[in-house]
Design a protein around this motif. Structure first.
Motif, PDB file in Angstrom:
ATOM      1  N   ASP A   1      43.103  34.801  16.578  1.00 24.13           N
ATOM      2  CA  ASP A   1      42.210  34.181  15.216  1.00 24.13           C
ATOM      3  C   ASP A   1      41.180  35.029  14.505  1.00 24.13           C
ATOM      4  OD1 ASP A   1      44.331  33.063  15.215  1.00 24.13           O
ATOM      5  OD2 ASP A   1      44.224  30.973  15.121  1.00 24.13           O
ATOM      6  N   GLY A   2      41.193  35.922  15.190  1.00 26.64           N
ATOM      7  CA  GLY A   2      39.709  36.897  15.037  1.00 26.64           C
ATOM      8  C   GLY A   2      38.315  36.471  15.331  1.00 26.64           C
ATOM      9  N   ASN A   3      38.078  35.603  16.628  1.00 25.26           N
ATOM     10  CA  ASN A   3      37.127  34.571  16.762  1.00 25.26           C
ATOM     11  C   ASN A   3      37.174  34.376  18.463  1.00 25.26           C
ATOM     12  OD1 ASN A   3      35.891  33.626  14.886  1.00 25.26           O
ATOM     13  ND2 ASN A   3      36.907  31.557  15.002  1.00 25.26           N
ATOM     14  N   PRO A   4      36.415  35.093  18.927  1.00 30.31           N
ATOM     15  CA  PRO A   4      35.678  35.259  20.614  1.00 30.31           C
ATOM     16  C   PRO A   4      36.391  33.959  21.212  1.00 30.31           C
ATOM     17  CG  PRO A   4      33.539  34.457  19.378  1.00 30.31           C
ATOM     18  CD  PRO A   4      34.719  34.981  18.601  1.00 30.31           C
ATOM     19  N   ILE A   5      36.635  34.208  22.435  1.00 30.79           N
ATOM     20  CA  ILE A   5      36.923  32.888  23.473  1.00 30.79           C
ATOM     21  C   ILE A   5      36.773  33.431  25.162  1.00 30.79           C
ATOM     22  CG2 ILE A   5      38.616  30.998  24.157  1.00 30.79           C
ATOM     23  CD1 ILE A   5      39.513  30.899  21.877  1.00 30.79           C
ATOM     24  N   VAL A   6      36.063  32.695  25.008  1.00 33.42           N
ATOM     25  CA  VAL A   6      35.368  32.251  27.158  1.00 33.42           C
ATOM     26  C   VAL A   6      35.919  31.750  27.788  1.00 33.42           C
ATOM     27  CG1 VAL A   6      33.697  33.799  28.345  1.00 33.42           C
ATOM     28  CG2 VAL A   6      33.133  33.988  26.367  1.00 33.42           C
ATOM     29  N   THR A   7      36.792  32.234  28.618  1.00 28.29           N
ATOM     30  CA  THR A   7      37.734  30.613  29.040  1.00 28.29           C
ATOM     31  C   THR A   7      37.365  30.951  30.834  1.00 28.29           C
ATOM     32  OG1 THR A   7      39.420  30.620  27.796  1.00 28.29           O
ATOM     33  CG2 THR A   7      40.005  29.799  30.409  1.00 28.29           C
ATOM     34  N   PRO A   8      36.702  30.523  31.397  1.00 31.38           N
ATOM     35  CA  PRO A   8      36.406  30.370  32.921  1.00 31.38           C
ATOM     36  C   PRO A   8      37.814  30.122  33.741  1.00 31.38           C
ATOM     37  CG  PRO A   8      35.326  28.154  32.411  1.00 31.38           C
ATOM     38  CD  PRO A   8      36.325  28.912  30.766  1.00 31.38           C
ATOM     39  N   THR A   9      38.155  31.309  35.137  1.00 28.75           N
ATOM     40  CA  THR A   9      39.212  31.345  35.240  1.00 28.75           C
ATOM     41  C   THR A   9      38.715  32.553  36.587  1.00 28.75           C
ATOM     42  OG1 THR A   9      40.172  32.630  32.893  1.00 28.75           O
ATOM     43  CG2 THR A   9      41.816  32.654  34.841  1.00 28.75           C
ATOM     44  N   LEU A  10      40.203  31.989  37.604  1.00 29.81           N
ATOM     45  CA  LEU A  10      40.699  32.553  39.136  1.00 29.81           C
ATOM     46  C   LEU A  10      40.731  34.173  39.177  1.00 29.81           C
ATOM     47  CD1 LEU A  10      40.732  29.062  40.901  1.00 29.81           C
ATOM     48  CD2 LEU A  10      38.462  29.909  40.613  1.00 29.81           C
ATOM     49  N   GLN A  11      40.062  35.046  39.216  1.00 27.59           N
ATOM     50  CA  GLN A  11      40.776  36.008  39.626  1.00 27.59           C
ATOM     51  C   GLN A  11      40.654  36.539  40.579  1.00 27.59           C
ATOM     52  OE1 GLN A  11      38.914  39.108  41.387  1.00 27.59           O
ATOM     53  NE2 GLN A  11      36.915  37.899  41.430  1.00 27.59           N
ATOM     54  N   TRP A  12      41.676  37.186  41.170  1.00 29.12           N
ATOM     55  CA  TRP A  12      41.427  37.871  42.655  1.00 29.12           C
ATOM     56  C   TRP A  12      41.842  39.663  42.277  1.00 29.12           C
ATOM     57  CZ3 TRP A  12      45.448  34.982  40.831  1.00 29.12           C
ATOM     58  CH2 TRP A  12      46.713  35.628  40.756  1.00 29.12           C
ATOM     59  N   ARG A  13      41.830  40.095  43.741  1.00 37.52           N
ATOM     60  CA  ARG A  13      42.033  41.660  43.279  1.00 37.52           C
ATOM     61  C   ARG A  13      43.135  41.930  44.443  1.00 37.52           C
ATOM     62  NH1 ARG A  13      40.374  46.475  45.919  1.00 37.52           N
ATOM     63  NH2 ARG A  13      39.205  44.734  48.082  1.00 37.52           N
ATOM     64  N   GLU A  14      43.443  43.094  44.311  1.00 42.45           N
ATOM     65  CA  GLU A  14      44.343  43.669  44.953  1.00 42.45           C
ATOM     66  C   GLU A  14      44.312  45.563  44.946  1.00 42.45           C
ATOM     67  OE1 GLU A  14      47.825  41.799  46.832  1.00 42.45           O
ATOM     68  OE2 GLU A  14      48.473  43.498  46.016  1.00 42.45           O
ATOM     69  N   GLY A  15      44.313  46.150  45.352  1.00 48.07           N
ATOM     70  CA  GLY A  15      43.602  47.419  45.038  1.00 48.07           C
ATOM     71  C   GLY A  15      42.751  47.244  43.961  1.00 48.07           C
ATOM     72  N   ASP A  16      43.044  48.963  43.260  1.00 50.35           N
ATOM     73  CA  ASP A  16      42.506  49.263  42.206  1.00 50.35           C
ATOM     74  C   ASP A  16      42.749  47.894  40.692  1.00 50.35           C
ATOM     75  OD1 ASP A  16      40.033  50.797  41.497  1.00 50.35           O
ATOM     76  OD2 ASP A  16      41.354  51.951  40.230  1.00 50.35           O
ATOM     77  N   ARG A  17      43.509  46.540  41.202  1.00 58.59           N
ATOM     78  CA  ARG A  17      43.570  45.850  39.528  1.00 58.59           C
ATOM     79  C   ARG A  17      42.960  44.622  40.117  1.00 58.59           C
ATOM     80  NH1 ARG A  17      47.281  48.388  37.139  1.00 58.59           N
ATOM     81  NH2 ARG A  17      47.771  46.918  35.785  1.00 58.59           N
ATOM     82  N   VAL A  18      42.889  43.353  38.776  1.00 57.63           N
ATOM     83  CA  VAL A  18      42.612  42.358  39.103  1.00 57.63           C
ATOM     84  C   VAL A  18      43.171  41.153  38.140  1.00 57.63           C
ATOM     85  CG1 VAL A  18      41.215  42.195  37.019  1.00 57.63           C
ATOM     86  CG2 VAL A  18      40.188  41.160  38.520  1.00 57.63           C
ATOM     87  N   TYR A  19      43.845  40.158  39.062  1.00 58.08           N
ATOM     88  CA  TYR A  19      44.606  39.515  38.818  1.00 58.08           C
ATOM     89  C   TYR A  19      44.102  37.965  38.261  1.00 58.08           C
ATOM     90  CZ  TYR A  19      47.832  42.489  40.556  1.00 58.08           C
ATOM     91  OH  TYR A  19      48.731  44.496  40.891  1.00 58.08           O
ATOM     92  N   TRP A  20      44.477  37.238  37.349  1.00 50.90           N
ATOM     93  CA  TRP A  20      44.479  35.795  36.802  1.00 50.90           C
ATOM     94  C   TRP A  20      45.826  35.244  36.307  1.00 50.90           C
ATOM     95  CZ3 TRP A  20      42.576  39.949  33.750  1.00 50.90           C
ATOM     96  CH2 TRP A  20      43.283  39.484  32.943  1.00 50.90           C
ATOM     97  N   HIS A  21      46.136  33.589  37.051  1.00 46.42           N
ATOM     98  CA  HIS A  21      47.225  32.927  36.644  1.00 46.42           C
ATOM     99  C   HIS A  21      46.626  31.786  35.256  1.00 46.42           C
ATOM    100  CE1 HIS A  21      45.858  28.974  39.411  1.00 46.42           C
ATOM    101  NE2 HIS A  21      46.285  29.034  39.034  1.00 46.42           N
ATOM    102  N   GLY A  22      47.904  31.277  35.237  1.00 43.05           N
ATOM    103  CA  GLY A  22      47.731  30.081  34.421  1.00 43.05           C
ATOM    104  C   GLY A  22      48.835  29.779  34.146  1.00 43.05           C
ATOM    105  N   ALA A  23      49.039  28.927  32.938  1.00 43.60           N
ATOM    106  CA  ALA A  23      50.456  28.594  32.198  1.00 43.60           C
ATOM    107  C   ALA A  23      50.941  29.096  31.901  1.00 43.60           C
ATOM    108  CB  ALA A  23      49.552  27.252  31.326  1.00 43.60           C
ATOM    109  N   ALA A  24      52.149  29.758  31.795  1.00 42.76           N
ATOM    110  CA  ALA A  24      52.763  30.938  30.777  1.00 42.76           C
ATOM    111  C   ALA A  24      52.812  30.639  29.179  1.00 42.76           C
ATOM    112  CB  ALA A  24      54.579  31.029  31.238  1.00 42.76           C
TER     113      ALA A  24
END
Ligand SMILES: Cc1cc2nc3c(=O)[nH]c(=O)nc-3n(C[C@H](O)[C@H](O)[C@H](O)COP(=O)(O)OP(=O)(O)OC[C@H]3O[C@@H](n4cnc5c(N)ncnc54)[C@H](O)[C@@H]3O)c2cc1C
Ligand SMILES: Cc1cc2nc3c(=O)[nH]c(=O)nc-3n(C[C@H](O)[C@H](O)[C@H](O)COP(=O)(O)OP(=O)(O)OC[C@H]3O[C@@H](n4cnc5c(N)ncnc54)[C@H](O)[C@@H]3O)c2cc1C
Ligand code: HEM
Ligand code: HEM
Lengths: 220, 220
Positions: free
Chosen positions: A47-70
């Protein structure tokens, strides 16, 4: 996947301006920071405003992934919209002779781009196994098997590491030449993440065995 | 300043939806998390795109402050624009019986609003002293005195804590009732920030004394 040892150059967005001598753009440096620290902060515009969410990432090859509620806000809002994923590791407080030269020893990465969703259930399952086994090798096979419904409820997003920068500071304070004669203690207070002794769930069955690799777990 | 013990209610933006039983909106909880962890991640919108910058915050009363280069991108772009400042503390990895129920013990805060710049040099100096002494009590007076030029080069921004939320998880895993019979080890791997022995600058004068309070420093 690009050669991890190849030096990379910054884009307009990832060119470090402040303390630019601390900047690194090569994949090896970026991979090492992402692999050391799973906690990321994902920024997106909602909605035009910034949001910063702490999340776990993991890396595989040249990409970074994260998961959450669909059906969660973060996963829906960051799908196919610009994000900035930042990982930072605090390595120490740098006490200089002048307050102005106080600093933080750190390793940090910023990744920019538009995340893509992983939709194939088999690929989602493979990635979640990789995520879990990244913390405790072999644990996925020991767990109560995952269900189709659980895979469906879980969204996975990923970003390529094509637009990323790292910043690293280590070592003693840097004061102005004239200030080294000023009689005050200077130095570094090192800081790191420490892992404590595993705390078994009081509801564990009497004969379950703790995964041996848990005692080797390290982070940061 | 509002009564720190008074329970607060969320705004439309800070109402927690996911795992909402972990949400807290009272000032006491929010203050405690901000005071324990100086590392914040500030999100802002720049040329329409989100940027997340790791930055040190400190709290005074019902406001949170941070500092940086007066001419830097972060400080210029976040002045009088919407930001989200997020602080998160990693307390442990929660190993459940089902991969789906793995979790992170944590304490985190999100603050929303439009930062204001502190412009009065005397007030800036007072706040920077508070910032430094917050790490090492009494250190400001021992340091090479700050100069007018240094104060001028330093920008300070602040946000009121009027629109903020906290999320906290602690304790053992929570699995589905039927999964407690599944024969796999479950529990928590505690994680915390540890401070090492101070490392004196090799260029210290021979007779400088380390501030005694450094050995009492704790974080997280
Ligand atoms: C734990 C920690 C605490 C910090 N505390 C402070 C603080 O209190 N005050 C302060 O001014 N700065 C702090 N920094 C540094 C801060 O993250 C920024 O690097 C700095 O503020 C300059 O921001 P800028 O947007 O003006 O930089 P610019 O140099 O203009 O940014 C341009 C580009 O450089 C890259 N870049 C910038 N910063 C980083 C980074 N940290 N990691 C990876 N890539 C980066 C990005 O690609 C960015 O788009 C801290 C960093 C860490 C890790
Ligand atoms: C160290 C750490 C690791 C995490 N790892 C993951 C992960 O891997 N996957 C995942 O899905 N989630 C993770 N979380 C939780 C994550 O931060 C979000 O709470 C969650 O993803 C829900 O996001 P949402 O935007 O859909 O939430 P919503 O509940 O819709 O957010 C609404 C409002 O609730 C408040 N809020 C939401 N989250 C937080 C928070 N963490 N702290 C304070 N206020 C909050 C904000 O005011 C926000 O505007 C992690 C949290 C921490 C601290
Ligand atoms: C190392 C393993 C894992 C860890 C540490 C982990 C951690 C987390 C954390 C911290 C959250 C946020 C909870 C909150 O909002 O407070 C979360 C959410 C979620 N996780 Fe995981 N997770 C892991 C593995 C998995 C796996 C394997 C699945 C799927 C099979 C999964 C599915 C989900 C889903 C669907 C949510 C959103 C829940 C909701 O908001 O309703 N997770 N996870
Ligand atoms: C506890 C004390 C302090 C700590 C830990 C600290 C830490 C930092 C860090 C980590 C940065 C970012 C450096 C980078 O971009 O890599 C920074 C920048 C800066 N700090 Fe501090 N600082 C402290 C006190 C001060 C004080 C007291 C002043 C002013 C008198 C000051 C002035 C500045 C300025 C001007 C910058 C921007 C430098 C630039 O980008 O050119 N700091 N500080």
């Amino acid at each position: 996947m690009p050669d991890a040892a190849a030096p990379a150059s910054p884009s307009a967005r990832t060119r470090v301006n402040r303390y630019r001598w601390l900047a690194h753009y090569d994949r090896q440096t970026i991979y090492a920071i992402l692999d050391a620290m799973p906690v990321a902060h994902v920024g997106y515009v909602h909605d035009g405003n910034p949001i910063v969410t702490p999340t776990l990432q993991w890396r595989e090859g040249d990409r970074v992934y994260w998961h959450g509620a669909a059906h969660g806000r973060m996963m829906k809002a960051t799908h196919d919209a610009e994000v900035c994923l930042t990982v930072s590791i605090l390595d120490g407080l740098v006490l200089a002779r002048a307050a102005y030269n106080f600093n933080i020893n750190h390793r940090s990465v910023m990744v920019f781009g538009r995340p893509e969703a992983v939709t194939d259930p088999a690929e989602k399952t493979r990635l979640l196994k990789r995520f879990v086994d990244g913390y405790v090798p072999g644990q996925w096979e020991r767990l109560r098997p995952v269900t189709d419904q659980e895979i469906k409820a879980t969204a996975i997003l990923s970003l390529p590491l094509t637009e990323a920068s790292a910043k690293l500071r280590a070592g003693p304070p840097e004061d102005g030449d004239e200030d080294y004669a000023f009689p005050v203690w200077a130095g570094v207070l090192p800081i790191r993440l420490a892992v404590g002794a595993p705390e078994p769930d009081p509801r564990n069955l009497p004969d379950v065995e703790m995964p041996a690799s848990l005692t080797a777990f390290s982070i940061g």
